[in-house]
Motif scaffolding. Sequence first.
Motif, PDB file in Angstrom:
ATOM      1  N   MET A  65      -0.082 -11.433  -6.078  1.00 39.50           N
ATOM      2  CA  MET A  65       0.602 -10.213  -5.657  1.00 39.50           C
ATOM      3  C   MET A  65       2.095 -10.534  -5.501  1.00 39.50           C
ATOM      4  O   MET A  65       2.462 -11.517  -4.872  1.00 39.50           O
ATOM      5  N   SER A  66       2.956  -9.684  -6.051  1.00 43.10           N
ATOM      6  CA  SER A  66       4.404  -9.917  -5.985  1.00 43.10           C
ATOM      7  C   SER A  66       4.950  -9.605  -4.588  1.00 43.10           C
ATOM      8  O   SER A  66       4.292  -8.945  -3.781  1.00 43.10           O
ATOM      9  N   GLU A  67       6.170 -10.073  -4.339  1.00 40.70           N
ATOM     10  CA  GLU A  67       6.836  -9.805  -3.052  1.00 40.70           C
ATOM     11  C   GLU A  67       6.986  -8.301  -2.814  1.00 40.70           C
ATOM     12  O   GLU A  67       6.763  -7.806  -1.713  1.00 40.70           O
ATOM     13  N   ASN A  68       7.344  -7.554  -3.871  1.00 41.25           N
ATOM     14  CA  ASN A  68       7.483  -6.095  -3.750  1.00 41.25           C
ATOM     15  C   ASN A  68       6.154  -5.427  -3.399  1.00 41.25           C
ATOM     16  O   ASN A  68       6.123  -4.501  -2.587  1.00 41.25           O
ATOM     17  N   GLN A  69       5.071  -5.893  -3.997  1.00 36.53           N
ATOM     18  CA  GLN A  69       3.755  -5.320  -3.701  1.00 36.53           C
ATOM     19  C   GLN A  69       3.349  -5.612  -2.252  1.00 36.53           C
ATOM     20  O   GLN A  69       2.771  -4.758  -1.581  1.00 36.53           O
ATOM     21  N   ILE A  70       3.664  -6.806  -1.797  1.00 36.71           N
ATOM     22  CA  ILE A  70       3.351  -7.182  -0.409  1.00 36.71           C
ATOM     23  C   ILE A  70       4.153  -6.309   0.559  1.00 36.71           C
ATOM     24  O   ILE A  70       3.608  -5.768   1.525  1.00 36.71           O
ATOM     25  N   GLN A  71       5.451  -6.133   0.285  1.00 38.75           N
ATOM     26  CA  GLN A  71       6.297  -5.288   1.138  1.00 38.75           C
ATOM     27  C   GLN A  71       5.799  -3.842   1.128  1.00 38.75           C
ATOM     28  O   GLN A  71       5.774  -3.192   2.175  1.00 38.75           O
ATOM     29  N   MET A  72       5.396  -3.352  -0.048  1.00 38.89           N
ATOM     30  CA  MET A  72       4.885  -1.977  -0.148  1.00 38.89           C
ATOM     31  C   MET A  72       3.623  -1.830   0.689  1.00 38.89           C
ATOM     32  O   MET A  72       3.481  -0.862   1.437  1.00 38.89           O
ATOM     33  N   GLN A  73       2.706  -2.791   0.616  1.00 36.15           N
ATOM     34  CA  GLN A  73       1.485  -2.739   1.410  1.00 36.15           C
ATOM     35  C   GLN A  73       1.796  -2.761   2.902  1.00 36.15           C
ATOM     36  O   GLN A  73       1.171  -2.048   3.685  1.00 36.15           O
ATOM     37  N   GLN A  74       2.793  -3.562   3.306  1.00 33.04           N
ATOM     38  CA  GLN A  74       3.182  -3.611   4.716  1.00 33.04           C
ATOM     39  C   GLN A  74       3.753  -2.272   5.176  1.00 33.04           C
ATOM     40  O   GLN A  74       3.456  -1.815   6.289  1.00 33.04           O
ATOM     41  N   LEU A  75       4.567  -1.634   4.339  1.00 34.29           N
ATOM     42  CA  LEU A  75       5.108  -0.310   4.669  1.00 34.29           C
ATOM     43  C   LEU A  75       3.979   0.705   4.834  1.00 34.29           C
ATOM     44  O   LEU A  75       3.958   1.478   5.798  1.00 34.29           O
ATOM     45  N   ILE A  76       3.062   0.708   3.890  1.00 32.99           N
ATOM     46  CA  ILE A  76       1.933   1.648   3.940  1.00 32.99           C
ATOM     47  C   ILE A  76       1.104   1.408   5.202  1.00 32.99           C
ATOM     48  O   ILE A  76       0.727   2.365   5.898  1.00 32.99           O
ATOM     49  N   GLU A  77       0.834   0.153   5.515  1.00 30.74           N
ATOM     50  CA  GLU A  77       0.052  -0.168   6.715  1.00 30.74           C
ATOM     51  C   GLU A  77       0.785   0.260   7.991  1.00 30.74           C
ATOM     52  O   GLU A  77       0.159   0.768   8.924  1.00 30.74           O
ATOM     53  N   THR A  78       2.106   0.081   8.025  1.00 29.46           N
ATOM     54  CA  THR A  78       2.884   0.505   9.194  1.00 29.46           C
ATOM     55  C   THR A  78       2.807   2.018   9.354  1.00 29.46           C
ATOM     56  O   THR A  78       2.586   2.518  10.460  1.00 29.46           O
ATOM     57  N   LEU A  79       2.964   2.759   8.268  1.00 30.90           N
ATOM     58  CA  LEU A  79       2.861   4.225   8.336  1.00 30.90           C
ATOM     59  C   LEU A  79       1.462   4.655   8.768  1.00 30.90           C
ATOM     60  O   LEU A  79       1.314   5.549   9.610  1.00 30.90           O
ATOM     61  N   LYS A  80       0.429   4.027   8.224  1.00 31.89           N
ATOM     62  CA  LYS A  80      -0.950   4.357   8.611  1.00 31.89           C
ATOM     63  C   LYS A  80      -1.180   4.101  10.101  1.00 31.89           C
ATOM     64  O   LYS A  80      -1.948   4.812  10.742  1.00 31.89           O
TER      65      LYS A  80
END
Length: 141
Positions: free
Chosen positions: A1-16
């Motif tokens: 998983m790329s750094e951008n994908q990891i950051q995107m998942q973290q953003l989504i998890e924070t919003l959830k």
Amino acid sequence: MSENQIQMQQLIETLKHDLPTLFEKDISYDIYSQDIYFKDPVNTFKGKFNYRIIFWTLRFHAKLFFKEIYFDVHEVSQIEENLIIAKWTVRGILRLPWKTELLFNGDSNYKLNHDRLIYEHIDRWDRRPGEILKQFLPQKK
């Protein structure tokens, strides 16, 4: 998983994590840029300070005007490389002598900048603000 994908998942998890309780407790502001632009059918402004105020105002009004209020999150997902969408429903029971329920659906579009911070938050509602306010009035039988 790329750094951008990891950051995107973290953003989504924070919003959830943040969105379902936004009427009860503060959200995490570290995922937003200093110059965040916010727009919904009744507000438009720029800046993290103003963004913090809108969430404080939501919590204040929720406690003041509602016996119960919920922000039901149905989905938070990435729909483009730099775009997250959250689909939700606001529902509640107002503190009024007559039985008054609030209900409307909407979505939030979050755009990310090159630093992977949210710099734009646009809300759309499934009805106009005036139609939502009519829900506060006693219903004719």
